[in-house]
Motif scaffolding. Structure first.
Motif, PDB file in Angstrom:
ATOM      1  N   LEU A  86      16.364   5.141   9.434  1.00 61.05           N
ATOM      2  CA  LEU A  86      16.252   5.610   8.059  1.00 61.05           C
ATOM      3  C   LEU A  86      15.587   4.552   7.185  1.00 61.05           C
ATOM      4  O   LEU A  86      14.776   4.869   6.315  1.00 61.05           O
ATOM      5  CB  LEU A  86      17.642   5.957   7.526  1.00 61.05           C
ATOM      6  N   GLY A  87      15.910   3.286   7.435  1.00 65.26           N
ATOM      7  CA  GLY A  87      15.301   2.212   6.662  1.00 65.26           C
ATOM      8  C   GLY A  87      13.801   2.120   6.857  1.00 65.26           C
ATOM      9  O   GLY A  87      13.063   1.806   5.924  1.00 65.26           O
ATOM     10  N   LYS A  88      13.315   2.406   8.067  1.00 65.88           N
ATOM     11  CA  LYS A  88      11.876   2.356   8.325  1.00 65.88           C
ATOM     12  C   LYS A  88      11.153   3.557   7.713  1.00 65.88           C
ATOM     13  O   LYS A  88       9.967   3.473   7.396  1.00 65.88           O
ATOM     14  CB  LYS A  88      11.619   2.304   9.829  1.00 65.88           C
ATOM     15  N   LYS A 141       0.849  -1.183   0.000  1.00 67.60           N
ATOM     16  CA  LYS A 141       0.000   0.000   0.000  1.00 67.60           C
ATOM     17  C   LYS A 141       0.891   1.242   0.000  1.00 67.60           C
ATOM     18  O   LYS A 141       1.975   1.248   0.583  1.00 67.60           O
ATOM     19  CB  LYS A 141      -0.932   0.008   1.207  1.00 67.60           C
ATOM     20  N   LEU A 142       0.413   2.285  -0.659  1.00 65.29           N
ATOM     21  CA  LEU A 142       1.198   3.509  -0.766  1.00 65.29           C
ATOM     22  C   LEU A 142       1.588   4.035   0.608  1.00 65.29           C
ATOM     23  O   LEU A 142       2.723   4.492   0.812  1.00 65.29           O
ATOM     24  CB  LEU A 142       0.398   4.559  -1.542  1.00 65.29           C
ATOM     25  N   LYS A 143       0.685   3.968   1.563  1.00 58.26           N
ATOM     26  CA  LYS A 143       0.976   4.499   2.897  1.00 58.26           C
ATOM     27  C   LYS A 143       2.091   3.724   3.591  1.00 58.26           C
ATOM     28  O   LYS A 143       2.748   4.253   4.492  1.00 58.26           O
ATOM     29  CB  LYS A 143      -0.283   4.489   3.760  1.00 58.26           C
ATOM     30  N   ASP A 144       2.335   2.476   3.165  1.00 55.52           N
ATOM     31  CA  ASP A 144       3.410   1.689   3.760  1.00 55.52           C
ATOM     32  C   ASP A 144       4.763   1.985   3.119  1.00 55.52           C
ATOM     33  O   ASP A 144       5.800   1.628   3.678  1.00 55.52           O
ATOM     34  CB  ASP A 144       3.098   0.196   3.638  1.00 55.52           C
ATOM     35  N   LEU A 145       4.754   2.631   1.948  1.00 54.33           N
ATOM     36  CA  LEU A 145       6.002   2.996   1.286  1.00 54.33           C
ATOM     37  C   LEU A 145       6.491   4.383   1.703  1.00 54.33           C
ATOM     38  O   LEU A 145       7.624   4.751   1.426  1.00 54.33           O
ATOM     39  CB  LEU A 145       5.824   2.958  -0.236  1.00 54.33           C
ATOM     40  N   HIS A 146       5.619   5.158   2.329  1.00 49.79           N
ATOM     41  CA  HIS A 146       5.993   6.505   2.793  1.00 49.79           C
ATOM     42  C   HIS A 146       5.305   6.745   4.136  1.00 49.79           C
ATOM     43  O   HIS A 146       4.475   7.641   4.279  1.00 49.79           O
ATOM     44  CB  HIS A 146       5.548   7.538   1.761  1.00 49.79           C
ATOM     45  N   PRO A 147       5.648   5.952   5.154  1.00 48.96           N
ATOM     46  CA  PRO A 147       4.880   5.975   6.408  1.00 48.96           C
ATOM     47  C   PRO A 147       4.911   7.303   7.151  1.00 48.96           C
ATOM     48  O   PRO A 147       3.916   7.683   7.774  1.00 48.96           O
ATOM     49  CB  PRO A 147       5.525   4.856   7.237  1.00 48.96           C
ATOM     50  N   SER A 167      13.043   0.214  -0.497  1.00 51.27           N
ATOM     51  CA  SER A 167      13.639   1.182  -1.413  1.00 51.27           C
ATOM     52  C   SER A 167      14.349   0.471  -2.547  1.00 51.27           C
ATOM     53  O   SER A 167      15.041  -0.524  -2.346  1.00 51.27           O
ATOM     54  CB  SER A 167      14.632   2.073  -0.672  1.00 51.27           C
ATOM     55  N   PHE A 168      14.167   1.008  -3.753  1.00 51.47           N
ATOM     56  CA  PHE A 168      14.913   0.508  -4.902  1.00 51.47           C
ATOM     57  C   PHE A 168      16.010   1.502  -5.219  1.00 51.47           C
ATOM     58  O   PHE A 168      15.756   2.686  -5.384  1.00 51.47           O
ATOM     59  CB  PHE A 168      14.014   0.348  -6.124  1.00 51.47           C
ATOM     60  N   GLY A 169      17.242   1.031  -5.308  1.00 53.32           N
ATOM     61  CA  GLY A 169      18.343   1.932  -5.600  1.00 53.32           C
ATOM     62  C   GLY A 169      19.508   1.653  -4.680  1.00 53.32           C
ATOM     63  O   GLY A 169      19.446   0.781  -3.812  1.00 53.32           O
ATOM     64  N   PRO A 170      20.601   2.398  -4.854  1.00 51.92           N
ATOM     65  CA  PRO A 170      21.803   2.134  -4.055  1.00 51.92           C
ATOM     66  C   PRO A 170      21.605   2.505  -2.603  1.00 51.92           C
ATOM     67  O   PRO A 170      20.972   3.494  -2.274  1.00 51.92           O
ATOM     68  CB  PRO A 170      22.860   3.027  -4.718  1.00 51.92           C
TER      69      PRO A 170
END
Length: 317
Positions: free
Chosen positions: A287-289, A138-144, A294-297
């Protein structure tokens, strides 16, 4: 990996709708113009079978092109379809001629754009170039942190190493010369401070602070994370312990694009706190939470990096 049936059960979409969305994203990817990164991305915003808005990424030499999700969102915004009617966003990305399936999720900037217009419950479906389904979120879980209550103060967890000491230093720092300059978009009015270990002398809790800077073209606005990246790497920051993200005005919001930049030079397990305009801590975690999946380096080094040669010492006059 998920089967189409599993994805349908989780999202509430019909299997036929899943297939239509996947095919739309795959076709959109073929229209990408990514000559600099060679990473082709396609996105499909799915409302219903006859309302699908697609986009692909395109790049310029000045690095100010547009992501696939942003292109599709622009098409959606120019239609008569209310953005909240979008039920799912299908995303596929891989090098141009690659046949290997890669899980691709929206970058931080696209998460910011989508949270402005789409429902927090919109499904984001990561698709491989072979049509496989990696995951649904869900979008809200990708930008909590976009959906937190910025008015409510929280307690600082005792488990965070030296949290109170570092925050006390931050709150007593004279930052009059570190105000953001955001006359065009005050919603981006923010300041970042990172604490870590200096690579040259091993001093604990060296500090770097930067604030947002904008100009009239806005596309050339400088995110504070970009300034910090240049300063910290130039001066030899070795390990990030704490990131303080200050929202300087009541209308400012946490930015996933800032997290994306931070993840490229800070450890993903670094502690992160968000402080509102009233100087109250409203979120804490890592930061990870703050930017999951995340996709990318990523800078995932949990051990000190090899120390470079110290800077030359010049004799004083």
């Amino acid at each position: 990996m998920l089967t189409k049936k599993q994805a349908a059960l989780q999202t509430g979409l019909h299997i036929t709708e899943i297939e239509i969305g996947i095919n739309a994203a795959l076709r959109a990817r073929l229209q990408a113009d990514a000559g600099y990164s060679n990473f082709w991305v396609g996105a499909a915003f799915f409302a219903h079978e006859k309302a699908i808005f697609t986009g692909s990424n395109w790049e310029t030499a000045a690095d100010n092109g547009m992501c696939a999700e942003g292109t599709a969102l622009g098409t959606l915004r120019h239609s008569n379809m209310p953005p909240e009617n979008v039920r799912a966003v299908f995303v596929v990305g891989a090098p141009r001629d690659s046949e290997a399936a890669i899980e691709c999720t929206p970058c931080g900037g696209c998460r910011d754009r989508m949270t402005e217009y789409l429902s927090p419950d919109t499904w984001i479906i990561s698709v491989g170039v072979d049509g496989s389904i990696f995951a649904v979120h869900k979008l809200k879980d990708l930008h909590p942190t976009r959906y937190i209550d910025l008015r409510t103060e929280i307690d600082i967890p005792d488990s965070a190493s030296n949290f109170s000491i570092l925050l006390n230093r931050l709150h007593h720092l004279d930052k009059n010369s570190l105000d953001a300059y955001t006359p065009y978009h005050p919603g981006n009015n923010a300041r970042l401070t990172i604490y870590g270990t200096d690579i040259f002398d091993g001093e604990d809790y060296c500090q770097f602070t930067a604030a947002t800077i904008q100009n009239a073209s806005y596309t050339l606005a400088t995110d504070p994370a970009g300034i910090l990246q240049a300063n910290a790497q130039h001066h030899g920051l070795m390990r990030t312990d704490l990131i303080c993200y200050e929202l300087l005005t009541p209308e400012a919001m946490p930015s996933a694009a800032t997290y994306q930049r931070l993840r490229e030079f800070c450890e993903i397990d670094a502690s992160l706190v968000i402080i509102n305009a009233a100087n109250k801590t409203v979120w804490s975690g890592t930061l990870g939470k703050a930017l999951p999946h995340s996709f990318g380096p990523d800078n995932v080094n949990a051990v000190p990096k090899a120390q470079p040669e110290p800077p030359p010492q010049f004799p004083s006059n």
